[in-house]
Design an enzyme around this catalytic site. Structure first.
Site, mmCIF file in Angstrom:
data_model
loop_
_atom_site.group_PDB
_atom_site.id
_atom_site.type_symbol
_atom_site.label_atom_id
_atom_site.label_comp_id
_atom_site.label_asym_id
_atom_site.label_seq_id
_atom_site.Cartn_x
_atom_site.Cartn_y
_atom_site.Cartn_z
ATOM 1 N N ASP A 75 -21.508 -14.035 4.319
ATOM 2 C CA ASP A 75 -21.667 -14.535 2.977
ATOM 3 C C ASP A 75 -22.668 -13.189 2.440
ATOM 4 O O ASP A 75 -24.192 -12.505 2.230
ATOM 5 C CB ASP A 75 -22.565 -15.639 2.862
ATOM 6 C CG ASP A 75 -22.945 -15.821 1.237
ATOM 7 O OD1 ASP A 75 -22.170 -15.583 0.487
ATOM 8 O OD2 ASP A 75 -23.412 -17.200 0.417
ATOM 9 N N VAL A 76 -21.724 -12.600 1.411
ATOM 10 C CA VAL A 76 -22.856 -11.650 0.893
ATOM 11 C C VAL A 76 -24.271 -11.906 -0.692
ATOM 12 O O VAL A 76 -24.933 -10.982 -1.071
ATOM 13 C CB VAL A 76 -21.888 -10.655 -0.455
ATOM 14 C CG1 VAL A 76 -20.421 -9.936 1.088
ATOM 15 C CG2 VAL A 76 -21.287 -11.292 -1.135
ATOM 16 N N ASN A 102 -15.670 -5.684 -2.874
ATOM 17 C CA ASN A 102 -14.739 -5.997 -3.106
ATOM 18 C C ASN A 102 -14.989 -7.366 -3.832
ATOM 19 O O ASN A 102 -13.997 -7.639 -4.107
ATOM 20 C CB ASN A 102 -13.164 -5.689 -2.574
ATOM 21 C CG ASN A 102 -12.634 -6.318 -2.838
ATOM 22 O OD1 ASN A 102 -11.777 -6.205 -3.548
ATOM 23 N ND2 ASN A 102 -12.074 -7.183 -2.235
ATOM 24 N N TYR A 170 -17.331 -14.007 -15.565
ATOM 25 C CA TYR A 170 -16.680 -13.007 -14.904
ATOM 26 C C TYR A 170 -17.115 -11.869 -15.952
ATOM 27 O O TYR A 170 -17.037 -10.646 -15.040
ATOM 28 C CB TYR A 170 -15.285 -13.660 -14.849
ATOM 29 C CG TYR A 170 -14.655 -11.902 -14.576
ATOM 30 C CD1 TYR A 170 -14.560 -12.560 -12.612
ATOM 31 C CD2 TYR A 170 -13.758 -11.885 -14.895
ATOM 32 C CE1 TYR A 170 -13.415 -11.952 -12.301
ATOM 33 C CE2 TYR A 170 -12.711 -10.312 -14.224
ATOM 34 C CZ TYR A 170 -12.769 -10.940 -12.364
ATOM 35 O OH TYR A 170 -12.464 -9.816 -11.883
ATOM 36 N N LYS A 174 -18.896 -7.972 -14.437
ATOM 37 C CA LYS A 174 -18.147 -6.773 -13.812
ATOM 38 C C LYS A 174 -18.568 -5.908 -14.860
ATOM 39 O O LYS A 174 -18.838 -4.683 -14.546
ATOM 40 C CB LYS A 174 -16.981 -7.480 -14.562
ATOM 41 C CG LYS A 174 -16.344 -8.012 -13.175
ATOM 42 C CD LYS A 174 -16.162 -7.597 -12.148
ATOM 43 C CE LYS A 174 -15.784 -8.219 -10.760
ATOM 44 N NZ LYS A 174 -15.501 -7.265 -9.715
#
Length: 265
Positions: A75-76, A102, A170, A174
């Site tokens: 889990d990043v 990614n 989101y 980003k």
């Protein structure tokens, strides 16, 4: 005057593939899976990181040669898990040449005043904090390994520049990726670390499945949008990975030609 054949020879030499150790997050599905397979087809050794071991196992089993894939479930968003991934890389390969950040989720599609705080935190944790943790660990390793240096590629998205309606979490995450990319590129100069970002518009994956059917536009209408095969994106990623470290690609945009991004829609 350089002959045409001489020019072609120099261009080809810039893309001669030497096998590299490449870490791809979010490698179990969608773009991550497509990138991983494109990289192994080009001869690279890929460390595939994702949360679900079963999907990573499938990526390993279906990967084309001559490269290979090693699945490392993690889990990043968990700093200890990220540290364990990089400890494994050092133990097995002794270095990391490329990190591809990614992993990401789209999150809720709601007006800003209706977005639950828990959903906001989840999107930011996965998309931005996860990328930071992996980039931090990669930077630390690349700065100290011999030979020094490496490449970090962040998945930005068109939403890193222009948001869609009702996608505040989101879009914010980003936009944060763009700041992370710029900071990595700046600090990486002294350590032979190249950092860049690929901004993708409407690659056909599970994440964008609804776009082709109909997507909310800025004028309030709902219209279908064109998509592109994710393989085209993966090919550009492989080309960037194959570049020598004296060449950086700070920002690269790849999108469906007819999508409503350039201009007024």
């Amino acid at each position: 005057m350089v002959s045409p054949s001489g020019r072609a020879g120099r261009i080809r030499s810039a893309f001669v593939t030497t096998s590299k150790i490449v870490l791809v997050t979010g490698a179990g599905t969608g773009l991550g899976r497509t990138m991983t397979h494109a990289l192994t087809a080009a001869g690279h050794q890929v460390v595939a990181v994702g949360r679900t071991a079963a999907t990573l196992d499938e990526v390993v089993a279906s990967a084309p040669g001559p490269g290979s894939v090693a699945a490392v479930p993690a889990d990043v968003t968990d700093p200890a898990a990220v540290d364990a991934v990089f400890a494994h890389i050092v133990q097995r390969w002794g270095r990391l040449d490329v990190l591809i950040n990614n992993a990401g989720i789209f999150g809720p599609t709601l007006p800003i005043d209706e977005v639950p705080v828990a959903d906001w935190k989840q999107v930011v944790d996965i998309n931005l904090t996860g990328s930071f943790l992996c980039a931090q660990a990669a930077f630390r390793l690349m700065r100290t390994q011999t030979p020094q240096g490496g490449r970090i590629i962040n998945n930005g998205s068109i939403s890193a520049h222009t948001p869609r309606p009702n996608t505040v979490a989101y879009a914010a995450s980003k936009h944060g990726i763009t700041g992370l990319t710029k900071a990595l590129a700046l600090e990486g100069r002294a350590h032979n670390i190249a950092a860049g970002q690929i901004d993708i518009g409407n690659a056909a994956t599970e994440l964008t499945a609804g776009i082709a059917a109909g997507s909310l536009q800025a004028d309030g209408s709902v219209r279908p949008e064109p998509t592109i095969d994710a393989a085209h994106v993966a090919r550009l990623v492989v080309q960037t990975v194959d570049l020598p470290l004296e060449v950086n690609v700070p920002f690269l945009t790849v999108m469906a030609t007819g999508m409503p991004y350039i201009g007024r829609g």
